[in-house]
Design a protein around this motif. Structure first.
Motif, PDB file in Angstrom:
ATOM      1  N   LYS A   1      -2.366   1.556   8.221  1.00  0.00           N
ATOM      2  CA  LYS A   1      -2.680   0.412   7.348  1.00  0.00           C
ATOM      3  C   LYS A   1      -1.481  -0.515   7.242  1.00  0.00           C
ATOM      4  O   LYS A   1      -0.359  -0.049   6.997  1.00  0.00           O
ATOM      5  CB  LYS A   1      -3.030   0.907   5.930  1.00  0.00           C
TER       6      LYS A   1
ATOM      7  N   GLU B   1     -17.911   7.756  -0.418  1.00  0.00           N
ATOM      8  CA  GLU B   1     -16.875   6.917  -1.015  1.00  0.00           C
ATOM      9  C   GLU B   1     -17.375   6.496  -2.387  1.00  0.00           C
ATOM     10  O   GLU B   1     -18.562   6.167  -2.554  1.00  0.00           O
ATOM     11  CB  GLU B   1     -16.589   5.703  -0.147  1.00  0.00           C
TER      12      GLU B   1
ATOM     13  N   GLY C   1     -10.876  -4.280   5.337  1.00  0.00           N
ATOM     14  CA  GLY C   1     -10.608  -3.549   6.572  1.00  0.00           C
ATOM     15  C   GLY C   1      -9.673  -4.273   7.539  1.00  0.00           C
ATOM     16  O   GLY C   1      -9.238  -3.701   8.529  1.00  0.00           O
TER      17      GLY C   1
ATOM     18  N   GLU D   1      -1.640   7.462   7.233  1.00  0.00           N
ATOM     19  CA  GLU D   1      -2.096   8.551   6.372  1.00  0.00           C
ATOM     20  C   GLU D   1      -3.128   9.417   7.076  1.00  0.00           C
ATOM     21  O   GLU D   1      -3.695   9.027   8.108  1.00  0.00           O
ATOM     22  CB  GLU D   1      -2.645   8.011   5.054  1.00  0.00           C
TER      23      GLU D   1
ATOM     24  N   GLU E   1      -7.603   3.457  -2.894  1.00  0.00           N
ATOM     25  CA  GLU E   1      -6.898   2.199  -3.129  1.00  0.00           C
ATOM     26  C   GLU E   1      -7.152   1.640  -4.525  1.00  0.00           C
ATOM     27  O   GLU E   1      -8.241   1.808  -5.070  1.00  0.00           O
ATOM     28  CB  GLU E   1      -7.392   1.173  -2.106  1.00  0.00           C
TER      29      GLU E   1
ATOM     30  N   LYS F   1       0.818  -1.224   0.000  1.00  0.00           N
ATOM     31  CA  LYS F   1       0.000   0.000   0.000  1.00  0.00           C
ATOM     32  C   LYS F   1       0.852   1.273   0.000  1.00  0.00           C
ATOM     33  O   LYS F   1       0.440   2.292  -0.556  1.00  0.00           O
ATOM     34  CB  LYS F   1      -0.944   0.010   1.207  1.00  0.00           C
TER      35      LYS F   1
ATOM     36  N   VAL G   1      -9.317  11.115   5.981  1.00  0.00           N
ATOM     37  CA  VAL G   1     -10.034  11.977   5.029  1.00  0.00           C
ATOM     38  C   VAL G   1     -11.504  12.044   5.457  1.00  0.00           C
ATOM     39  O   VAL G   1     -12.192  11.025   5.458  1.00  0.00           O
ATOM     40  CB  VAL G   1      -9.935  11.403   3.589  1.00  0.00           C
TER      41      VAL G   1
HETATM   42  P1  ADP Z   1      -8.946  -2.609   2.638  1.00  0.00           P
HETATM   43  O1  ADP Z   1      -7.780  -2.763   1.731  1.00  0.00           O
HETATM   44  O2  ADP Z   1      -8.923  -3.542   3.782  1.00  0.00           O
HETATM   45  O3  ADP Z   1     -10.272  -2.573   1.899  1.00  0.00           O
HETATM   46  P2  ADP Z   1      -8.962   0.272   2.757  1.00  0.00           P
HETATM   47  O4  ADP Z   1      -7.679   0.960   2.752  1.00  0.00           O
HETATM   48  O5  ADP Z   1      -9.738   0.268   1.483  1.00  0.00           O
HETATM   49  O6  ADP Z   1      -8.780  -1.194   3.333  1.00  0.00           O
HETATM   50  O7  ADP Z   1      -9.880   0.905   3.883  1.00  0.00           O
HETATM   51  C1  ADP Z   1     -11.157   0.382   4.207  1.00  0.00           C
HETATM   52  C2  ADP Z   1     -12.081   1.533   4.566  1.00  0.00           C
HETATM   53  O8  ADP Z   1     -11.517   2.311   5.639  1.00  0.00           O
HETATM   54  C3  ADP Z   1     -12.301   2.550   3.448  1.00  0.00           C
HETATM   55  O9  ADP Z   1     -13.293   2.119   2.547  1.00  0.00           O
HETATM   56  C4  ADP Z   1     -12.740   3.768   4.253  1.00  0.00           C
HETATM   57  O10 ADP Z   1     -14.099   3.643   4.669  1.00  0.00           O
HETATM   58  C5  ADP Z   1     -11.841   3.675   5.468  1.00  0.00           C
HETATM   59  N1  ADP Z   1     -10.598   4.448   5.217  1.00  0.00           N
HETATM   60  C6  ADP Z   1      -9.452   3.970   4.658  1.00  0.00           C
HETATM   61  N2  ADP Z   1      -8.535   4.957   4.545  1.00  0.00           N
HETATM   62  C7  ADP Z   1      -9.101   6.071   5.027  1.00  0.00           C
HETATM   63  C8  ADP Z   1      -8.654   7.437   5.175  1.00  0.00           C
HETATM   64  N3  ADP Z   1      -7.430   7.809   4.834  1.00  0.00           N
HETATM   65  N4  ADP Z   1      -9.544   8.341   5.699  1.00  0.00           N
HETATM   66  C9  ADP Z   1     -10.782   7.950   6.082  1.00  0.00           C
HETATM   67  N5  ADP Z   1     -11.248   6.701   5.988  1.00  0.00           N
HETATM   68  C10 ADP Z   1     -10.437   5.761   5.465  1.00  0.00           C
END
Ligand code: ADP
Length: 378
Positions: free
Chosen positions: A142, A184, A150, A176, A262, A102, A179
């Motif tokens: 992450k 989304e 998640g 990070e 992502e 990531k 946000v």
């Molecule tokens: P995975 O790879 O397990 O799906 P993600 O990085 O897509 O993990 O994160 C899962 C969820 O967490 C996202 O869909 C969002 O709802 C929340 N999330 C992830 N990164 C952020 C961020 N930088 N700010 C706010 N919410 C986040």
């Protein structure tokens, strides 16, 4: 003679390729850990091995023309030896290389000039406080690899929680900015062997506890935002020389800004609506792209659609026949049941798509509510 396609991973994403494979005359051979995995039932042949077992992939490659992925938890270094020996991977390993970690993915997107949240890789050598001082809490932590649904993503309210998790866990982490998105979004795009790119309508997704609950297609966003998202997909797939379907998850902020969350180098949960709502599903599109067939039309054949995941909520071996029947009775609904033998909380067991004849601002919440109240115990 039919094309033989090897798939690394035998979960629901491979299982949903079945109809398209029959239609296109493609034989599927999967590499997956367990005989109980969904795609075993639809594959012509299965090799039971972990997805990062490159020795098993070497055997897989002897049985097929092309190898593709439904899962990115592979051992790229070991696979590149096979690629050097002539195994044809689509997407090619060079397109996957910047995406699997990531942090490296974020760096690649930033270097391409694409919009991403502020981020950094945690280093064990420096004091934690000083590394994150520009971010402010909450932050998002992450695991750099092997995160999904998640797992490995933590929203961290304060420094004490951050240092506890970082010290207790031996993973490598990306940190990070949090946000504060208003929506989304996600988009599915595909690129063919000769560089043609097709893009599905952007969708709105909702995650609870970082797991996708539902998806609405198309997203209610401005035309400018749609164009901006399409431009992101074009730039990314072209730069990677990507072959196949790719999912891109995004945030929309209160100021109307779009940031990439992502990239998933495979078919994606946010594109499941396309099975029932589009002329060409993302699964057919992926097969078309990796087998060098012409790409299909990505248009919705209904005004809009909603897809709701059927997530496990208990440990059980139940097949939930009664709930599935009630869900199937919803007008214009199709239930997709992945046939997993074991339910666990949060596990994706199936999904339902409902086609809508009109603009989804009318009544979509009620449909989601109805589905969730049939599916989840009160
Ligand atoms: P995975 O790879 O397990 O799906 P993600 O990085 O897509 O993990 O994160 C899962 C969820 O967490 C996202 O869909 C969002 O709802 C929340 N999330 C992830 N990164 C952020 C961020 N930088 N700010 C706010 N919410 C986040």
């Amino acid at each position: 003679m039919s094309m033989k396609l090897g798939i690394i991973g035998g979960g629901q994403l491979a299982w949903m390729m079945k109809d398209a494979a029959d239609k296109l005359g493609v034989e599927l051979i999967v590499q997956t850990p367990s005989p109980n995995d969904p795609a075993v039932s639809i594959a012509q042949h299965s090799i039971f091995a972990a997805v990062d077992d490159a020795a098993a992939t070497e055997i897989l490659a002897t049985k097929c023309d092309i190898v593709t992925f439904e899962n990115e938890f592979v051992n790229l270094a070991a696979l590149s030896l096979l690629e050097k020996q002539g195994v044809c991977f689509h997407p090619q390993l060079a397109a996957l290389a910047p995406l699997l970690d990531k942090y490296e993915q974020r760096c690649y997107l930033r270097d391409l000039g694409l919009p991403v949240p502020q981020f950094l890789a945690l280093s064990g050598e420096k004091k934690l406080e000083s590394q994150i001082e520009n971010l402010g809490f909450p932050v998002v932590l992450k695991a750099r690899r092997h995160g999904y649904d998640g797992q490995g993503t933590f929203i961290i309210p304060d420094f004490a929680t951050l240092s506890k998790i970082v010290n207790q866990t031996h993973s490598q982490f990306l940190v990070e900015e949090f946000v504060p998105f208003t929506k989304e979004l996600a988009i599915i795009a595909a690129r063919s062997v000769n560089g043609e790119i097709v893009i599905y309508p952007a969708v709105e997704t909702l995650q609870k506890e970082q797991v996708c609950r539902w998806v609405i297609a198309p997203a209610q966003i401005t035309q400018e935002q749609s164009l901006q998202i399409e431009a992101i997909a074009h730039k990314l797939l072209t730069s990677l020389q990507y072959i196949g379907v790719c999912g891109i998850e995004l945030f929309l902020t209160a100021e109307g800004k779009i940031l990439i969350n992502e990239i998933a180098p495979r078919t994606h949960n946010s594109g499941h609506f396309s099975l029932d709502a589009c002329e060409t599903s993302q699964f057919e599109q992926h097969l078309r792209a990796v087998c060098s067939l012409p790409l299909g039309n990505t248009r919705l054949h209904c005004a809009s659609a909603v897809m709701v995941n059927l997530l496990g909520y208990e440990n059980s071996h139940c097949d939930y026949q009664k709930q599935r029947q009630q869900l199937a009775n919803i007008p214009q609904a199709t239930v997709h049941w992945y046939g997993k033998t074991e339910a666990r909380p949060g596990r994706k067991l199936g999904h339902i798509t409902v086609l809508l004849d009109q603009d989804h601002t009318n009544g979509v919440e009620e449909i989601i509510h109805k589905i969730e109240s049939i599916w989840y115990p009160q």
